[in-house]
Motif scaffolding. Structure first.
Motif, PDB file in Angstrom:
ATOM      1  N   ASP A 108       0.829  -1.203   0.000  1.00 26.16           N
ATOM      2  CA  ASP A 108       0.000   0.000   0.000  1.00 26.16           C
ATOM      3  C   ASP A 108       0.865   1.254   0.000  1.00 26.16           C
ATOM      4  O   ASP A 108       0.596   2.214  -0.732  1.00 26.16           O
ATOM      5  N   ARG A 109       1.894   1.226   0.810  1.00 29.32           N
ATOM      6  CA  ARG A 109       2.811   2.374   0.864  1.00 29.32           C
ATOM      7  C   ARG A 109       3.563   2.531  -0.461  1.00 29.32           C
ATOM      8  O   ARG A 109       3.734   3.638  -0.948  1.00 29.32           O
ATOM      9  N   HIS A 110       3.982   1.401  -1.021  1.00 26.43           N
ATOM     10  CA  HIS A 110       4.694   1.439  -2.295  1.00 26.43           C
ATOM     11  C   HIS A 110       3.796   2.014  -3.390  1.00 26.43           C
ATOM     12  O   HIS A 110       4.193   2.912  -4.139  1.00 26.43           O
ATOM     13  N   ARG A 111       2.580   1.514  -3.472  1.00 23.57           N
ATOM     14  CA  ARG A 111       1.652   2.009  -4.501  1.00 23.57           C
ATOM     15  C   ARG A 111       1.374   3.498  -4.317  1.00 23.57           C
ATOM     16  O   ARG A 111       1.332   4.253  -5.288  1.00 23.57           O
ATOM     17  N   ALA A 112       1.212   3.928  -3.070  1.00 22.43           N
ATOM     18  CA  ALA A 112       0.959   5.349  -2.808  1.00 22.43           C
ATOM     19  C   ALA A 112       2.144   6.201  -3.258  1.00 22.43           C
ATOM     20  O   ALA A 112       1.958   7.279  -3.844  1.00 22.43           O
ATOM     21  N   ARG A 113       3.355   5.730  -3.004  1.00 22.19           N
ATOM     22  CA  ARG A 113       4.545   6.478  -3.460  1.00 22.19           C
ATOM     23  C   ARG A 113       4.594   6.541  -4.981  1.00 22.19           C
ATOM     24  O   ARG A 113       4.845   7.588  -5.561  1.00 22.19           O
ATOM     25  N   LEU A 114       4.383   5.398  -5.615  1.00 20.14           N
ATOM     26  CA  LEU A 114       4.463   5.336  -7.071  1.00 20.14           C
ATOM     27  C   LEU A 114       3.426   6.246  -7.711  1.00 20.14           C
ATOM     28  O   LEU A 114       3.753   7.041  -8.595  1.00 20.14           O
ATOM     29  N   GLU A 115       2.208   6.136  -7.262  1.00 22.72           N
ATOM     30  CA  GLU A 115       1.134   6.906  -7.875  1.00 22.72           C
ATOM     31  C   GLU A 115       1.131   8.358  -7.424  1.00 22.72           C
ATOM     32  O   GLU A 115       0.609   9.225  -8.118  1.00 22.72           O
ATOM     33  N   GLY A 116       1.741   8.642  -6.284  1.00 23.27           N
ATOM     34  CA  GLY A 116       1.757  10.002  -5.765  1.00 23.27           C
ATOM     35  C   GLY A 116       2.862  10.881  -6.318  1.00 23.27           C
ATOM     36  O   GLY A 116       2.867  12.087  -6.100  1.00 23.27           O
ATOM     37  N   ARG A 117       3.794  10.297  -7.049  1.00 24.49           N
ATOM     38  CA  ARG A 117       4.910  11.124  -7.527  1.00 24.49           C
ATOM     39  C   ARG A 117       4.579  11.903  -8.784  1.00 24.49           C
ATOM     40  O   ARG A 117       5.355  12.760  -9.202  1.00 24.49           O
ATOM     41  N   GLY A 118       3.449  11.623  -9.407  1.00 25.63           N
ATOM     42  CA  GLY A 118       3.042  12.387 -10.575  1.00 25.63           C
ATOM     43  C   GLY A 118       3.901  12.074 -11.794  1.00 25.63           C
ATOM     44  O   GLY A 118       4.686  11.135 -11.802  1.00 25.63           O
ATOM     45  N   GLN A 119       3.725  12.887 -12.824  1.00 26.73           N
ATOM     46  CA  GLN A 119       4.480  12.720 -14.069  1.00 26.73           C
ATOM     47  C   GLN A 119       5.772  13.517 -13.954  1.00 26.73           C
ATOM     48  O   GLN A 119       5.771  14.734 -13.981  1.00 26.73           O
ATOM     49  N   ARG A 120       6.906  12.818 -13.798  1.00 27.55           N
ATOM     50  CA  ARG A 120       8.190  13.476 -13.577  1.00 27.55           C
ATOM     51  C   ARG A 120       8.917  13.853 -14.854  1.00 27.55           C
ATOM     52  O   ARG A 120       9.846  14.649 -14.818  1.00 27.55           O
ATOM     53  N   PHE A 121       8.524  13.271 -15.979  1.00 31.07           N
ATOM     54  CA  PHE A 121       9.270  13.464 -17.218  1.00 31.07           C
ATOM     55  C   PHE A 121       8.364  14.007 -18.317  1.00 31.07           C
ATOM     56  O   PHE A 121       7.152  13.850 -18.261  1.00 31.07           O
ATOM     57  N   THR A 122       8.980  14.606 -19.324  1.00 32.72           N
ATOM     58  CA  THR A 122       8.183  15.173 -20.413  1.00 32.72           C
ATOM     59  C   THR A 122       7.677  14.110 -21.375  1.00 32.72           C
ATOM     60  O   THR A 122       6.584  14.230 -21.914  1.00 32.72           O
ATOM     61  N   ARG A 123       8.436  13.056 -21.606  1.00 32.50           N
ATOM     62  CA  ARG A 123       8.060  12.028 -22.582  1.00 32.50           C
ATOM     63  C   ARG A 123       7.948  10.619 -22.005  1.00 32.50           C
ATOM     64  O   ARG A 123       7.160   9.834 -22.481  1.00 32.50           O
ATOM     65  N   LEU A 124       8.779  10.300 -21.045  1.00 29.89           N
ATOM     66  CA  LEU A 124       8.788   8.945 -20.489  1.00 29.89           C
ATOM     67  C   LEU A 124       7.580   8.764 -19.578  1.00 29.89           C
ATOM     68  O   LEU A 124       7.461   9.452 -18.563  1.00 29.89           O
ATOM     69  N   PRO A 125       6.689   7.834 -19.927  1.00 30.03           N
ATOM     70  CA  PRO A 125       5.515   7.642 -19.053  1.00 30.03           C
ATOM     71  C   PRO A 125       5.912   6.975 -17.746  1.00 30.03           C
ATOM     72  O   PRO A 125       6.857   6.191 -17.697  1.00 30.03           O
ATOM     73  N   GLU A 126       5.195   7.312 -16.716  1.00 30.54           N
ATOM     74  CA  GLU A 126       5.417   6.674 -15.420  1.00 30.54           C
ATOM     75  C   GLU A 126       4.880   5.246 -15.485  1.00 30.54           C
ATOM     76  O   GLU A 126       3.840   4.995 -16.085  1.00 30.54           O
ATOM     77  N   PRO A 127       5.572   4.301 -14.862  1.00 25.83           N
ATOM     78  CA  PRO A 127       5.071   2.925 -14.874  1.00 25.83           C
ATOM     79  C   PRO A 127       3.828   2.801 -14.005  1.00 25.83           C
ATOM     80  O   PRO A 127       3.721   3.441 -12.966  1.00 25.83           O
ATOM     81  N   GLY A 128       2.909   1.974 -14.448  1.00 19.92           N
ATOM     82  CA  GLY A 128       1.713   1.711 -13.660  1.00 19.92           C
ATOM     83  C   GLY A 128       1.975   0.628 -12.630  1.00 19.92           C
ATOM     84  O   GLY A 128       2.892  -0.186 -12.775  1.00 19.92           O
ATOM     85  N   TRP A 129       1.188   0.640 -11.594  1.00 23.67           N
ATOM     86  CA  TRP A 129       1.321  -0.346 -10.528  1.00 23.67           C
ATOM     87  C   TRP A 129       1.240  -1.769 -11.082  1.00 23.67           C
ATOM     88  O   TRP A 129       1.972  -2.661 -10.649  1.00 23.67           O
ATOM     89  N   ASP A 130       0.386  -1.956 -12.080  1.00 22.75           N
ATOM     90  CA  ASP A 130       0.177  -3.296 -12.644  1.00 22.75           C
ATOM     91  C   ASP A 130       1.397  -3.816 -13.411  1.00 22.75           C
ATOM     92  O   ASP A 130       1.458  -5.001 -13.731  1.00 22.75           O
ATOM     93  N   THR A 131       2.362  -2.984 -13.688  1.00 24.74           N
ATOM     94  CA  THR A 131       3.561  -3.418 -14.428  1.00 24.74           C
ATOM     95  C   THR A 131       4.679  -3.913 -13.508  1.00 24.74           C
ATOM     96  O   THR A 131       5.701  -4.405 -13.991  1.00 24.74           O
ATOM     97  N   LEU A 132       4.520  -3.765 -12.201  1.00 22.36           N
ATOM     98  CA  LEU A 132       5.629  -4.036 -11.291  1.00 22.36           C
ATOM     99  C   LEU A 132       5.819  -5.505 -10.923  1.00 22.36           C
ATOM    100  O   LEU A 132       6.927  -5.897 -10.542  1.00 22.36           O
ATOM    101  N   ALA A 133       4.798  -6.333 -11.042  1.00 19.50           N
ATOM    102  CA  ALA A 133       4.918  -7.729 -10.621  1.00 19.50           C
ATOM    103  C   ALA A 133       6.022  -8.455 -11.382  1.00 19.50           C
ATOM    104  O   ALA A 133       6.839  -9.169 -10.785  1.00 19.50           O
ATOM    105  N   ARG A 134       6.070  -8.278 -12.699  1.00 18.29           N
ATOM    106  CA  ARG A 134       7.099  -8.932 -13.505  1.00 18.29           C
ATOM    107  C   ARG A 134       8.488  -8.453 -13.106  1.00 18.29           C
ATOM    108  O   ARG A 134       9.426  -9.231 -12.978  1.00 18.29           O
ATOM    109  N   ARG A 135       8.614  -7.173 -12.870  1.00 18.08           N
ATOM    110  CA  ARG A 135       9.911  -6.607 -12.490  1.00 18.08           C
ATOM    111  C   ARG A 135      10.319  -7.076 -11.096  1.00 18.08           C
ATOM    112  O   ARG A 135      11.495  -7.315 -10.829  1.00 18.08           O
TER     113      ARG A 135
END
Length: 171
Positions: A108-135
């Protein structure tokens, strides 16, 4: 000195990298920043931009190490090939090398950090929570020696732990 970070997106690697680099007088080289620049320059989005970004960071790190600068590599490093490239750089450069993996056990804390950081880059999309399991599976399969840090700790505590590993107490 070559300090290589690893960990899932959103655990706090970039914050840790900046704080640690300030304490050891190192430059921070961030793969995400380079990938964003490659995308902004018109390279097509896809896996090749990520690979290219790792390659660019490796070349810049090698140049910095050659002139006596310490480097902190800020990257997920979930792919064994990425980790192998830093091992190769360490061997070529003769740099003292330290590996740190940041983990955040509370989803829960990890997801909140990931989703709470906003869009940090002009072109590189932020990874979604659903993409982290494989990594996460790729990082879980990593058997090499490294210092694993609990990213739930305050950044000052993480830096202190890293400094203890980088500069062990003298007898």
């Amino acid at each position: 000195m070559l300090i290589v970070l690893a960990g899932l997106p959103g655990v706090g690697k970039s914050t840790f990298a900046a704080a640690l680099a300030a304490r050891v007088d190192a430059v921070v080289l961030a793969v995400d920043l380079v990938e964003d620049a490659l995308l902004a320059a018109g390279l097509p989005a896809g896996s090749t931009t990520g690979v290219a970004a790792y390659g660019v960071v490796e070349r810049v790190a090698e140049a910095q190490l050659a002139v006596g600068r310490s480097v902190v590599v800020d990257a997920v490093n979930d792919d064994p090939r990425a980790r192998e490239q830093w091992i190769g750089l360490a061997e070529r450069s003769g740099a003292e090398t330290h590996w740190f993996e940041l983990r955040l056990a509370d989803p829960d804390r990890h997801r909140a950090r990931l989703e709470g950081r906003g869009q940090r880059f002009t072109r590189l999309p932020e990874p979604g929570w659903d993409t982290l399991a494989r990594r996460a599976d790729a990082l879980d399969g990593w058997a090499a020696e490294r210092t694993v840090l609990d990213a739930a700790e305050p950044v000052e505590a993480l830096v202190a732990a890293a400094l203890g590993a980088v500069r062990p107490p003298r007898p």
